[in-house]
Design a protein around this motif. Structure first.
Motif, PDB file in Angstrom:
ATOM      1  N   PRO A 106      -4.791   5.840 -10.459  1.00  0.00           N
ATOM      2  CA  PRO A 106      -3.499   5.670  -9.766  1.00  0.00           C
ATOM      3  C   PRO A 106      -2.763   6.994  -9.672  1.00  0.00           C
ATOM      4  N   GLU A 120       0.835  -1.204   0.000  1.00  0.00           N
ATOM      5  CA  GLU A 120       0.000   0.000   0.000  1.00  0.00           C
ATOM      6  C   GLU A 120       0.866   1.247   0.000  1.00  0.00           C
ATOM      7  N   ASP A 137      -6.967   2.505  -2.148  1.00  0.00           N
ATOM      8  CA  ASP A 137      -8.227   2.844  -2.815  1.00  0.00           C
ATOM      9  C   ASP A 137      -8.664   1.782  -3.809  1.00  0.00           C
ATOM     10  N   ARG A 182      -2.461  -1.212  -5.877  1.00  0.00           N
ATOM     11  CA  ARG A 182      -3.913  -1.158  -5.733  1.00  0.00           C
ATOM     12  C   ARG A 182      -4.583  -2.513  -5.590  1.00  0.00           C
ATOM     13  N   GLN A 183      -3.905  -3.598  -5.993  1.00  0.00           N
ATOM     14  CA  GLN A 183      -4.483  -4.938  -5.877  1.00  0.00           C
ATOM     15  C   GLN A 183      -3.363  -5.906  -5.530  1.00  0.00           C
ATOM     16  N   PRO A 194      -8.149  -5.842  -2.639  1.00  0.00           N
ATOM     17  CA  PRO A 194      -7.796  -4.460  -2.979  1.00  0.00           C
ATOM     18  C   PRO A 194      -6.840  -3.881  -1.938  1.00  0.00           C
ATOM     19  N   SER A 240      -9.447  -0.157  -6.960  1.00  0.00           N
ATOM     20  CA  SER A 240      -9.698   0.358  -8.314  1.00  0.00           C
ATOM     21  C   SER A 240     -10.725   1.480  -8.286  1.00  0.00           C
TER      22      SER A 240
END
Length: 175
Positions: free
Chosen positions: A171, A109, A165, A114-115, A162, A167
């Motif tokens: 970005p 993070e 944030d 993001r994933q 996730p 998706s």
């Protein structure tokens, strides 16, 4: 127990943990364990790309290690990482995998990922699946019979979580 960045001096323990997985389990689809030089090369390559590469250590002994890698090589996937977590057989069930995964999630993070994907080499690996689900991963797919190891076809489970944030927003670099 402490989770910290892996060092080259940890490679003997890392190599031994991974070799046991390669030889005796289906959590990796390699057939032959890599030697220490190859494991150092892999670790340095991941770290030079900015990926966290961590160990869990207690009383001077490396009990497990974990890292992220690119999920796929194309630019559009650059905000998605895949995690790998390995714990020494005699250290399982003591929260080491959880400590390593928590640290990977936090580090990823901070990097703006993001994933996170988890690719579990066999649905029978309930401990790995439970660990990931406990940290908010959801099962996304089971790919039947895509790997062959130890004389049998293996299904592979994909889990996803996730980060930040997710998706929900663009970005940081906007592309």
């Amino acid at each position: 127990m402490q989770v910290r960045a892996a060092r080259d001096g940890d490679i003997q323990a890392i190599t031994a943990i991974y070799a046991a997985e390669v030889r005796g389990h289906v959590n990796t689809c390699e057939y032959e364990p890599p030697d220490e030089a190859e494991m150092v090369r892999r670790m340095r390559e991941l770290r030079s790309a900015g990926h966290p590469y961590l160990v869990a250590e207690q009383d001077g002994r490396v009990l497990g290690y974990a890292y992220t890698s690119a999920f796929r090589g194309r630019a559009g996937y650059r905000f998605t990482v895949e995690d790998s977590v390995y714990v020494a057989a005699d250290a399982r069930g003591r929260g080491i995998g959880a400590a390593l995964l928590r640290a990977l999630l936090e580090a990823s993070e901070r990097r703006g990922m993001r994933q996170m994907m988890a690719v579990v080499g066999d649905p029978a690996n309930a401990a790995s699946i439970r660990l990931h689900e406990r940290f908010g991963f959801r099962r996304m797919a089971v790919l039947p019979g895509i790997a062959w190891k130890h004389g049998r076809w293996l299904d592979t489970v994909f889990l996803q979580r996730p980060l930040g944030d997710g998706s929900g927003t663009e970005p940081v670099d906007g592309t």
